[in-house]
Design a protein around this motif. Structure first.
Motif, PDB file in Angstrom:
ATOM      1  N   VAL A  76       0.837  -1.204   0.000  1.00  0.00           N
ATOM      2  CA  VAL A  76       0.000   0.000   0.000  1.00  0.00           C
ATOM      3  C   VAL A  76       0.871   1.253   0.000  1.00  0.00           C
ATOM      4  O   VAL A  76       0.628   2.194  -0.762  1.00  0.00           O
ATOM      5  N   ARG A 109      -8.046   1.592   3.482  1.00  0.00           N
ATOM      6  CA  ARG A 109      -6.590   1.493   3.568  1.00  0.00           C
ATOM      7  C   ARG A 109      -6.173   0.414   4.563  1.00  0.00           C
ATOM      8  O   ARG A 109      -5.288  -0.397   4.289  1.00  0.00           O
ATOM      9  N   ALA A 112      -6.832  -2.952   3.132  1.00  0.00           N
ATOM     10  CA  ALA A 112      -5.793  -3.295   2.160  1.00  0.00           C
ATOM     11  C   ALA A 112      -4.516  -3.756   2.850  1.00  0.00           C
ATOM     12  O   ALA A 112      -3.778  -4.597   2.327  1.00  0.00           O
ATOM     13  N   LEU A 165     -10.488  -6.128   0.164  1.00  0.00           N
ATOM     14  CA  LEU A 165     -10.985  -5.257  -0.890  1.00  0.00           C
ATOM     15  C   LEU A 165     -11.343  -6.084  -2.112  1.00  0.00           C
ATOM     16  O   LEU A 165     -10.667  -7.058  -2.446  1.00  0.00           O
ATOM     17  N   ALA A 167     -11.979  -6.089  -6.381  1.00  0.00           N
ATOM     18  CA  ALA A 167     -11.248  -5.439  -7.472  1.00  0.00           C
ATOM     19  C   ALA A 167     -11.668  -3.980  -7.604  1.00  0.00           C
ATOM     20  O   ALA A 167     -10.830  -3.086  -7.809  1.00  0.00           O
ATOM     21  N   ILE A 170     -10.054  -2.004  -4.792  1.00  0.00           N
ATOM     22  CA  ILE A 170      -8.639  -1.718  -5.048  1.00  0.00           C
ATOM     23  C   ILE A 170      -8.509  -0.517  -5.973  1.00  0.00           C
ATOM     24  O   ILE A 170      -7.695   0.388  -5.738  1.00  0.00           O
ATOM     25  N   ARG A 171      -9.328  -0.495  -7.032  1.00  0.00           N
ATOM     26  CA  ARG A 171      -9.280   0.640  -7.958  1.00  0.00           C
ATOM     27  C   ARG A 171      -9.695   1.934  -7.266  1.00  0.00           C
ATOM     28  O   ARG A 171      -9.106   2.995  -7.493  1.00  0.00           O
ATOM     29  N   ALA A 174      -6.893   3.073  -4.979  1.00  0.00           N
ATOM     30  CA  ALA A 174      -5.784   3.580  -5.795  1.00  0.00           C
ATOM     31  C   ALA A 174      -6.097   4.967  -6.340  1.00  0.00           C
ATOM     32  O   ALA A 174      -5.207   5.817  -6.450  1.00  0.00           O
TER      33      ALA A 174
END
Length: 206
Positions: A76, A109, A112, A165, A167, A170-171, A174
């Protein structure tokens, strides 16, 4: 995993200018690949011991766990550092526009980083977070409804379920790394807009 990490490192070093931040990311990616490879070797030794009915497999499994314990948090941190440097070097970054509160982002966060779990006790659900940030069960349920995270494992009394998370999650996380300083509305929500590459400044001629 080690090969993928090294491939990412090679891509980073060939794409970005070698600033101190890029050099740091490159070194840390190489360290991650080394630790991942070492953990895989320990697990193979453990498997061989089990197959041959020998003792000591547990020790090698613990060694593998210790070698990778910081893998998720480091990933991360590296993603955030790399995204910030890509933005600083003017590389185009894009992301879906989402409405995420500061509580949403903090929770995602820590999820993740592999630190958050949900446990059911006496019919009620509680969130435990090794990251230290308080995460409410309502935040978790809201993110689940938006398919940004999910629970791993069977729901049983007193048995923690790891939060992960998706997919899409995650996006979404990010995209928060790639954003400029956010505009926070009166509702406490912040927009996560796509970034556009800054147009080059025209050269002045005499």
């Amino acid at each position: 995993m080690a090969e993928q990490t090294l491939a990412i490192r090679e891509s980073v070093t060939h794409t970005l200018r070698h600033t101190p931040a890029v050099v740091d990311v490159s070194i840390r990616l190489r360290q991650m690949a080394f630790l991942t490879s070492g953990a895989a070797d320990e697990l193979l030794i453990a498997l061989d011991l089990v197959k041959n009915s020998k003792v000591g497999a547990g020790l090698h499994i613990q060694l593998a766990k210790h070698l990778t314990v910081l893998g998720a948090p480091t990933s991360v941190d590296l993603a955030e550092s790399l995204t910030a440097e890509m933005r600083r070097q003017g590389m185009p970054l894009s992301g879906q526009v989402l409405q995420l509160s500061s509580a949403d982002i903090a929770a995602m966060r820590d999820v993740a980083c592999g630190k958050a779990n949900v446990t059911q006790m006496l019919g009620r659900q509680y969130v435990t977070n090794e990251g230290g940030t308080r995460i409410s069960i309502n935040t978790v349920r809201n993110l689940e409804k938006r398919t940004l995270l999910h629970r791993h494992g069977v729901q049983e009394e007193s048995i923690p379920q790891r939060l992960l998370l998706t997919a899409a999650g995650i996006r979404a996380l990010a995209s928060t790394f790639a954003q400029a300083p956010p505009h926070v509305s009166a509702s406490g929500l912040q927009s996560v807009p796509p970034l556009q590459q800054q147009a080059p400044t025209a050269k002045r001629t005499r």
